[in-house]
Design a protein around this motif. Structure first.
Motif, PDB file in Angstrom:
ATOM      1  N   UNK A   1       9.439 -39.905 -44.978  1.00 25.27           N
ATOM      2  CA  UNK A   1       9.930 -38.633 -45.579  1.00 25.27           C
ATOM      3  C   UNK A   1       9.496 -38.785 -47.280  1.00 25.27           C
ATOM      4  N   UNK A   2       9.457 -37.911 -47.126  1.00 21.88           N
ATOM      5  CA  UNK A   2       9.671 -37.262 -49.125  1.00 21.88           C
ATOM      6  C   UNK A   2       8.727 -38.000 -49.918  1.00 21.88           C
ATOM      7  N   UNK A   3       7.425 -38.611 -49.284  1.00 21.88           N
ATOM      8  CA  UNK A   3       6.363 -39.894 -50.251  1.00 21.88           C
ATOM      9  C   UNK A   3       5.998 -38.965 -51.251  1.00 21.88           C
ATOM     10  N   UNK A   4       5.632 -39.415 -52.696  1.00 27.72           N
ATOM     11  CA  UNK A   4       5.619 -37.937 -54.083  1.00 27.72           C
ATOM     12  C   UNK A   4       3.925 -38.751 -54.477  1.00 27.72           C
ATOM     13  N   UNK A   5       3.717 -37.135 -54.811  1.00 24.41           N
ATOM     14  CA  UNK A   5       1.817 -37.510 -55.354  1.00 24.41           C
ATOM     15  C   UNK A   5       1.591 -37.177 -56.177  1.00 24.41           C
ATOM     16  N   UNK A   6       0.695 -36.874 -56.889  1.00 28.95           N
ATOM     17  CA  UNK A   6       0.283 -35.433 -57.717  1.00 28.95           C
ATOM     18  C   UNK A   6      -1.117 -35.078 -56.897  1.00 28.95           C
ATOM     19  N   UNK A   7      -1.530 -33.659 -56.590  1.00 28.68           N
ATOM     20  CA  UNK A   7      -2.068 -32.948 -56.233  1.00 28.68           C
ATOM     21  C   UNK A   7      -3.668 -33.499 -56.947  1.00 28.68           C
ATOM     22  N   UNK A   8      -4.204 -33.642 -56.122  1.00 28.51           N
ATOM     23  CA  UNK A   8      -6.147 -33.862 -56.719  1.00 28.51           C
ATOM     24  C   UNK A   8      -6.780 -33.297 -56.366  1.00 28.51           C
TER      25      UNK A   8
ATOM     26  N   UNK B   1      -4.554 -22.743 -45.189  1.00 27.02           N
ATOM     27  CA  UNK B   1      -5.353 -23.467 -46.470  1.00 27.02           C
ATOM     28  C   UNK B   1      -3.773 -24.245 -46.906  1.00 27.02           C
ATOM     29  N   UNK B   2      -3.720 -24.802 -47.984  1.00 30.95           N
ATOM     30  CA  UNK B   2      -2.346 -25.586 -48.775  1.00 30.95           C
ATOM     31  C   UNK B   2      -1.866 -24.298 -49.694  1.00 30.95           C
ATOM     32  N   UNK B   3      -0.832 -24.652 -49.632  1.00 31.29           N
ATOM     33  CA  UNK B   3      -0.628 -23.723 -50.473  1.00 31.29           C
ATOM     34  C   UNK B   3       0.442 -24.248 -51.934  1.00 31.29           C
ATOM     35  N   UNK B   4      -0.414 -25.405 -52.261  1.00 30.19           N
ATOM     36  CA  UNK B   4      -0.392 -26.507 -53.707  1.00 30.19           C
ATOM     37  C   UNK B   4      -1.577 -26.230 -54.786  1.00 30.19           C
ATOM     38  N   UNK B   5      -1.240 -26.134 -55.427  1.00 30.57           N
ATOM     39  CA  UNK B   5      -2.702 -26.046 -56.838  1.00 30.57           C
ATOM     40  C   UNK B   5      -2.147 -28.072 -57.107  1.00 30.57           C
ATOM     41  N   UNK B   6      -3.733 -28.291 -57.812  1.00 30.34           N
ATOM     42  CA  UNK B   6      -3.559 -29.098 -58.037  1.00 30.34           C
ATOM     43  C   UNK B   6      -3.479 -28.819 -59.554  1.00 30.34           C
ATOM     44  N   UNK B   7      -2.765 -30.106 -59.634  1.00 28.70           N
ATOM     45  CA  UNK B   7      -1.386 -30.665 -61.082  1.00 28.70           C
ATOM     46  C   UNK B   7      -0.160 -30.676 -60.754  1.00 28.70           C
TER      47      UNK B   7
END
Length: 608
Positions: free
Chosen positions: A55-62, A97-103
């Motif tokens: 649950x709620x694993x944090x990270x920055x999209x690379x 397709x993921x809905x996130x962006x790098x950063x």
């Protein structure tokens, strides 16, 4: 080596696809809260949390992958722990397709899974993923964690630990030692943002828009820029596959020896077709080394020149006849005898019972004449339909081309697809009972595989026996990056039996005439140092002449960054004893992105 399936999906989609058939999900009611990526990755190859919901694993999209069957994104913890064994990156499989962006700074809730590319039967290592994710974007525009630099200093010189004997030789449960073993080092970076700089290409760009580089410029380097695979213990630790997250049309068309200058950066993935792979969000700039195709020298009037050339499923519909002809005439200098492997029947892969290959062969002969070469004659034996392996319906076989102005073929009736050729004595010397003939075709060793073709030739009044081979491929062998170490080479069982049959036939000739000139050549599908080669050479009946070359020049094929020997020409004691022979591995295909075959032809010249 094994050919990739034509059904393989489009380039760059070779990483994980989570499915019930290939994902190792350990059923557990446990629920892990407040974990970070390094907790998920753990200190072994498999996650201690596999099968659990996190649950709620944090990270920055690379990086994101928005195409193919493995859509998702990589994220990395910007606050790493101090344990070099635990990766700080992980792939999140979204299926669409993921809905996130790098950063983006995100938190992810989902299930930890261990996916085995190619399925459990492949023997591959697994890829740790978060599946069925719920993704929350916390903020955008954050700096991406700096890439880990992979270079000659960071990659250990040892390739892999031995597997746990209590786990059938698997390394999965072993604690990683990234400072000791290369595969452990790469595993400790799985999913993380990594970088290579000024990396030399050691396998040319293939049809799937992939190439291989080395981060160890001097590791078993040869003069043309490749990395030579010289023993089972020299896996070459600096090799790394490169793909791109960009458009395949923009992927560089690189040859061996070229360099990706500057930096190439992206997440470190693991896939079925090569293992650890840098999936580049930024590619270096291609700098050409200007590699040129080789040309051998022409044989002298007294020298007999023999060649082996795998023309890779040649059939009349192919567009490569003129190129193959030019290779034979110009690069090989029109050998007197050419053993061709992978000649298909007259309608190629159409599986309608056709076995005759006269259209295929004559189209090549005509192309050779048009290229300025001799009008070759030819001999072969049609296989029984669909009994010799290869592409279904193609009925690949070996074919002798020979220049009748230089060498004559001794035709002796009786050879067919199921009759074994024997050896008899004529005027005190060895002779084949059928020419052409097939070697021991009923032997179970040749099940679904090409049977050797034997022929008797005469050059300047001297008899030369030639055996054309195409032994069973290495398909089914575990890859060098397998979870089982040392790897299992299951294909050797049948290939060793084939080598035993060929060796026995050569011995039959030498029993009748111990000073007979015998050449066994072809695509042996195994290395010059392999058990297969040792069996072929058994009791001194033959010797692989490629071993007359310096070790750095012994290669005929380039696979996953390793230049290696698959094609060989073996000679009988009389030829070797005379010492008046020359061997050349003519590099015209394996190192080039625009190859017309994946094999380099080989040429032997000697004076019978």
């Amino acid at each position: 080596m094994p050919s990739r399936s034509s059904a393989r999906l489009a380039a760059l989609t070779v990483a994980a696809v989570c499915s019930a058939a290939s994902a190792v999900v350990l059923t557990s009611p446990a629920h892990a809260d407040s974990v970070r990526i390094h907790d998920i990755q753990g200190t072994t190859r498999t996650s201690p949390l596999a099968g659990q919901k996190v649950t709620d694993v944090p990270g920055i999209v690379t990086a994101t992958r928005t195409y193919g069957s493995s859509r998702g994104f990589w994220m990395q913890d910007p606050n790493p722990d101090d344990d070099p064994r635990t990766s700080e990156g992980v792939f999140v499989f979204t299926s669409s397709a993921p809905k996130v962006a790098v950063g983006d700074s995100v938190t992810v809730t989902g299930t930890v899974s261990e996916y085995v590319p190619g399925g459990a039967s492949s023997g591959n290592q697994s890829l740790t993923e978060i599946t069925k994710p719920t993704v929350t974007t916390v903020s955008t525009g954050n700096p991406v964690p700096a890439p880990v630099v992979i270079d000659a200093k960071s990659v250990p010189s040892r390739y892999t630990p031995a597997g746990d004997t209590a786990a059938s030789g698997s390394v999965n449960g072993l604690t990683l030692q990234p400072s000791r073993y290369a595969l452990d080092y790469y595993e400790s970076l799985e999913g993380m943002n990594v970088q290579v700089a000024d990396a030399r290409v050691v396998t040319a760009t293939d049809r799937y828009s992939e190439l291989w580089v080395t981060v160890k410029p001097y590791e078993h380097r040869n003069r043309r820029g490749g990395t030579v695979y010289g023993s089972y213990d020299s896996q070459n630790t600096g090799r790394l596959q490169i793909q791109s997250l960009g458009a395949t049309a923009d992927f560089p068309k690189a040859n061996v020896g070229d360099t990706l200058t500057g930096t190439t950066t992206g997440p470190l993935d693991f896939n079925q077709y090569g293992g650890y792979t840098l999936v580049a969000s930024k590619l270096g700039t291609l700098r050409s080394a200007g590699l040129e195709r080789e040309t051998t020298r022409r044989q002298s009037g007294r020298e007999l020149a023999l060649a082996t050339y795998n023309v890779e499923n040649l059939d009349p519909s192919d567009t490569t006849f003129a190129q193959h002809a030019a290779a034979i005439v110009d690069n090989l200098q029109s050998p007197d005898i050419v053993s061709l492997e992978e000649i298909q029947d007259n309608n190629g892969a159409t599986d309608d019972g056709t076995v005759d290959a006269s259209v295929t062969v004559n189209k090549l002969i005509d192309a050779i004449v048009a290229a300025g070469g001799p009008k070759y004659d030819w001999r072969s034996i049609n296989p029984v339909n669909d009994q010799d392996g290869g592409e279904p319906g193609g009925n690949i076989r070996q074919v002798f081309l020979f220049n009748p102005a230089r060498v004559s073929f001794v035709d002796r009736a009786g050879g067919d697809s199921t009759t074994a050729v024997g050896v008899t004595k004529v005027n005190g010397k060895a002779a084949l009972t059928a020419s052409p003939g097939r070697v021991d075709p009923a032997n179970a060793a040749w099940k679904d595989s090409r049977k050797p073709l034997a022929g008797q030739f005469v050059f300047h009044g001297k008899t030369v026996f030639v055996i054309a081979n195409h032994l069973i491929s290495k398909g089914g062998d575990q890859p060098l990056t397998a979870q089982y170490q040392p790897v299992t080479r299951s294909s050797e069982i049948q290939r060793h039996a084939q080598a035993t049959a060929v060796n026995a036939f050569v011995k039959d000739i030498l029993k009748v005439q111990k000073n007979a000139d015998v050449v066994a050549l072809g695509d042996m599908n195994d290395f010059e140092f392999s058990g297969t080669a040792k069996i072929l050479e058994g009791d001194g009946a033959l010797w692989s002449a490629i071993k007359s070359l310096p070790k750095s020049e012994r290669y005929t094929y380039d696979y996953q960054g390793n230049e290696q020997v698959l094609d060989q020409i073996l000679i009988s004691p009389q030829i070797r004893r005379d010492g008046d022979f020359a061997y050349d591995s003519v590099h015209i295909n394996s190192e080039f992105h625009d190859q017309i075959s994946d094999h380099d032809p080989q040429v032997l010249r000697f004076r019978p």
